[in-house]
Design a protein around this motif. Structure first.
Motif, short mmCIF file in Angstrom:
data_model
loop_
_atom_site.label_atom_id
_atom_site.label_comp_id
_atom_site.label_asym_id
_atom_site.label_seq_id
_atom_site.Cartn_x
_atom_site.Cartn_y
_atom_site.Cartn_z
N SER A 46 0.91 -1.08 -0.03
CA SER A 46 -0.18 0.13 0.03
C SER A 46 1.05 1.54 -0.04
N LEU A 47 1.87 1.31 0.78
CA LEU A 47 2.69 2.34 0.93
C LEU A 47 3.61 2.56 -0.39
N LEU A 48 3.94 1.53 -1.05
CA LEU A 48 4.72 1.44 -2.11
C LEU A 48 3.84 2.00 -3.53
N LEU A 49 2.67 1.69 -3.47
CA LEU A 49 1.67 2.31 -4.60
C LEU A 49 1.55 3.77 -4.16
N ALA A 50 1.44 4.17 -2.85
CA ALA A 50 1.12 5.63 -2.58
C ALA A 50 2.27 6.33 -3.06
N ALA A 51 3.53 5.82 -2.64
CA ALA A 51 4.81 6.56 -3.00
C ALA A 51 4.60 6.76 -4.70
N LEU A 52 4.53 5.37 -5.35
CA LEU A 52 4.61 5.66 -6.82
C LEU A 52 3.63 6.64 -7.32
N GLY A 53 2.49 6.53 -6.79
CA GLY A 53 1.38 7.53 -7.29
C GLY A 53 1.81 8.95 -7.00
N ALA A 54 2.15 9.30 -5.78
CA ALA A 54 2.63 10.64 -5.61
C ALA A 54 3.90 10.97 -6.57
N GLY A 55 4.79 9.99 -6.93
CA GLY A 55 5.88 10.41 -7.90
C GLY A 55 5.40 10.73 -9.14
N GLY A 56 4.20 10.40 -9.57
CA GLY A 56 3.62 10.66 -10.85
C GLY A 56 2.94 11.97 -10.90
N ILE A 57 2.33 12.24 -9.60
CA ILE A 57 1.43 13.47 -9.60
C ILE A 57 2.40 14.57 -9.04
N ARG A 58 3.13 14.52 -8.12
CA ARG A 58 3.83 15.96 -8.01
C ARG A 58 4.53 16.59 -8.91
N PRO A 59 5.44 15.84 -9.60
CA PRO A 59 5.96 16.74 -10.84
C PRO A 59 5.23 17.25 -11.82
N CYS A 60 4.11 16.51 -12.07
CA CYS A 60 3.46 16.77 -13.31
C CYS A 60 2.22 17.78 -12.99
#
Length: 583
Positions: free
Chosen positions: A137-151
């Motif tokens: 769950s935490l890994l998916l959240a971190a990956l999701g944040a990685g796509g949202i934050r810079p874009c």
């Protein structure tokens, strides 16, 4: 000036603009609501609900934060190279949603977490299956944040057409209101969401941001017909590497006498220069050798050269722009290091002080960050509504002052914040000494916690100036095709500042140790330490960093870009001379 033709994926000017902002901001607000609402209280969830040992819980928190700070580079690379910003945000949001949903289910379903502790019995730790669900769950959240934050920030700024003078002036306003919405959602997270988690339950505490995230994804997708979408232009890292390799291969060549002899190919660069072509600069001439045409390049047989041997001036200038941004990027690390102390030693200070508002209610020490966020939001409103219109009369710039000047103001305020923090610590320890509490670290010192408000407030003001200026700088000065990647650099600065804080604390703790257990930063009794020295050490570092920044800003060369506009005019903005072509 030679007329240049617009090419690439530029869409109609009827799209984009302010009408798209609610759809875009909704996504960012919900992401911050979820990650801050959970991250602020994550240690409590892991220790009280999952019964993890403190060290294991702390490491889990560190690993999550570290991963979430690094994944923006991956998300930015995917957006700039392959998927584009809209689809990167959409897919990343769905991944984030899956992670938050599974995390919420683990808080609701009893079989997904250890049984509650009963009496004095030893609490049962989570089994391997329960830990697997948590980590996934935490890994998916971190990956999701990685796509949202810079874009999100780059995608939002894309909605304002740089070729339209009326829309371009709104871009700097976007950064202000983007940061305002982000700060407002963080304020709600550390108050409302944390309250729900502590007083109603973790099911609702995680469920509310999860449900909000689901609605934001729907809203973001509904806005698709309104967006200006810029197609990806291939891997930016590959292009930068190609320039380096080509320059190295031709390192022994003599530089051409006239820069006009360097290779240019408008058709080749069309997809990466939609808003304008970068002009040649005289800095870092060794890189210009990548654009020198030789007999071995064999241009006659193909319209597209071997890019590992020959590159256009525009691509060489892309690399120069990235290199020039490096020193300014590095200057932001120390400010984040200073800012990070609010969640560590400032928090410890607050725990020892009188936090009562009434006889029966006291402010939680962790809620002191409300003053930082509130001051940041108030400063953003003041800056946008009062400061800019006032200063515009003197500078003539639409944004009032350049982002470099804005960052400089933030640095000065941050220096003042850590300086004040040191004097506040002196006063706190004097009160402890006066009441005989120096050797009683767990006793409340009869001094109001509101003495800490100035340092929290100043940090919020500094962030409103420096962090937003930093974000503007990255977006404005990054090559057009690397704006998501450049925004990821902003998050990398935050990550680097946090790691530097950890290193600095460890070094100070080790080398300030003295006889009898004395230490600037003691583990067990803050009253016997020298925290004020640590604050002033950071103040010194910030002072040196400010001088370094001023030198970088003075010698910084803005990217020279030829922008396609309807008017044939030359303008100056932020010290950048823009050569405008007639379309």
């Amino acid at each position: 000036m030679e007329m240049m033709e617009k090419k690439g994926s530029h869409v109609g000017k009827t799209k984009g603009g302010l009408i798209t902002m609610p759809f875009i901001f909704a996504n960012e607000v919900c992401e911050k609501l979820a990650v801050v609402g959970f991250g602020t209280n994550m240690l409590s969830y892991l220790t009280t609900q999952l019964h993890m040992p403190l060290t294991q819980a702390a490491n889990t928190l560190t690993n999550f934060n570290g991963t979430a700070s690094l994944t923006p580079l991956l998300g930015a690379f995917i957006a700039d190279a392959f998927a584009g910003r809209f689809w990167t945000i959409t897919v990343a949001s769905i991944i984030y949603q899956i992670g938050m949903t599974s995390l919420t289910l683990s808080a609701i379903l009893p079989q997904l977490r250890p049984p509650p502790c009963r009496g004095d019995q030893v609490c049962q730790e989570p089994n391997s299956g329960q830990l697997a669900i948590l980590y996934i769950s935490l890994l998916l959240a971190a990956l999701g944040a990685g796509g949202i934050r810079p874009c999100v920030v780059a995608f939002g700024a894309d909605q304002f057409d740089e070729t339209d003078p009326k829309q371009k002036t709104k871009t700097w306003k976007f950064f202000n209101w983007y940061y305002f919405c982000m700060g407002a959602s963080m304020l709600v997270a550390v108050t409302v969401i944390v309250y729900i988690q502590d007083n109603i339950g973790w099911g609702w505490g995680l469920g509310v941001p999860t449900i909000a995230m689901a609605f934001s994804i729907i809203a973001f997708i509904i806005g698709y017909p309104l967006y200006r979408n810029m197609d990806p232009a291939g891997s930016p890292f590959t292009r930068l590497l190609q320039v380096c390799v080509a320059a190295f291969r031709k390192r022994n060549l003599s530089m051409v006498s006239d820069p006009k002899l360097l290779y240019e190919n408008e058709e080749l660069d069309a997809s990466i220069s939609v808003a304008g072509k970068l002009f040649h600069t005289t800095h870092m001439k060794f890189l210009d050798k990548a654009a020198i045409v030789t007999d071995g390049d064999n241009l006659k047989s193909s319209s597209i050269p071997n890019l590992w041997r020959l590159n256009t001036v525009h691509r060489v200038e892309e690399l120069k722009s990235v290199i020039r941004m490096g020193p300014i990027w590095a200057a932001g690390i120390i400010l984040i290091t200073a800012y990070a102390q609010q969640n560590t030693f400032s928090l410890q200070q607050a725990k020892t002080m009188d936090r009562h508002l009434t006889n029966s209610f006291q402010i939680p020490a962790g809620s002191m960050s409300v003053f930082t966020m509130s001051s940041m939001l108030i400063t953003i409103i003041f800056y946008d509504r009062i400061f800019v219109p006032l200063i515009r009369r003197f500078t003539g710039l639409d944004r009032g002052i350049s982002f470099l000047h804005r960052m400089a103001i933030g640095f000065v305020i941050s220096i003042l914040a850590t300086l004040v923090a040191g004097f506040t610590e002196v006063k706190r320890k004097h009160a402890a000494l006066a009441y005989g509490l120096i050797n009683k670290p767990h006793e409340t010192i009869p001094i109001s916690v509101f003495w800490l408000v100035p340092q929290y407030t100043l940090h919020g003001m500094a962030e409103a100036f420096m962090s937003i200026g930093h974000l503007e700088f990255f977006y404005d000065q990054a090559p057009e095709s690397m704006r998501s990647t450049a925004t990821a650099f902003f998050w990398m600065a935050i990550s680097a500042g946090s790691y530097f804080s950890t290193i600095l604390v460890s070094i100070v703790h080790k080398f300030s140790a003295g006889p009898g257990g004395s230490n600037w930063l003691p583990d067990d009794n803050l009253n016997k330490g020298k925290l004020e020295y640590f604050y002033w050490l950071i103040t010194l570092f910030q002072g040196i960093n400010f001088v370094y920044y001023l030198c970088c800003a003075k010698f910084y060369t803005f990217k020279p870009i030829q922008i396609h506009r309807k008017e044939d005019v030359c303008s100056k903005e932020d010290g950048v001379e823009l050569a405008i072509s007639h379309v």
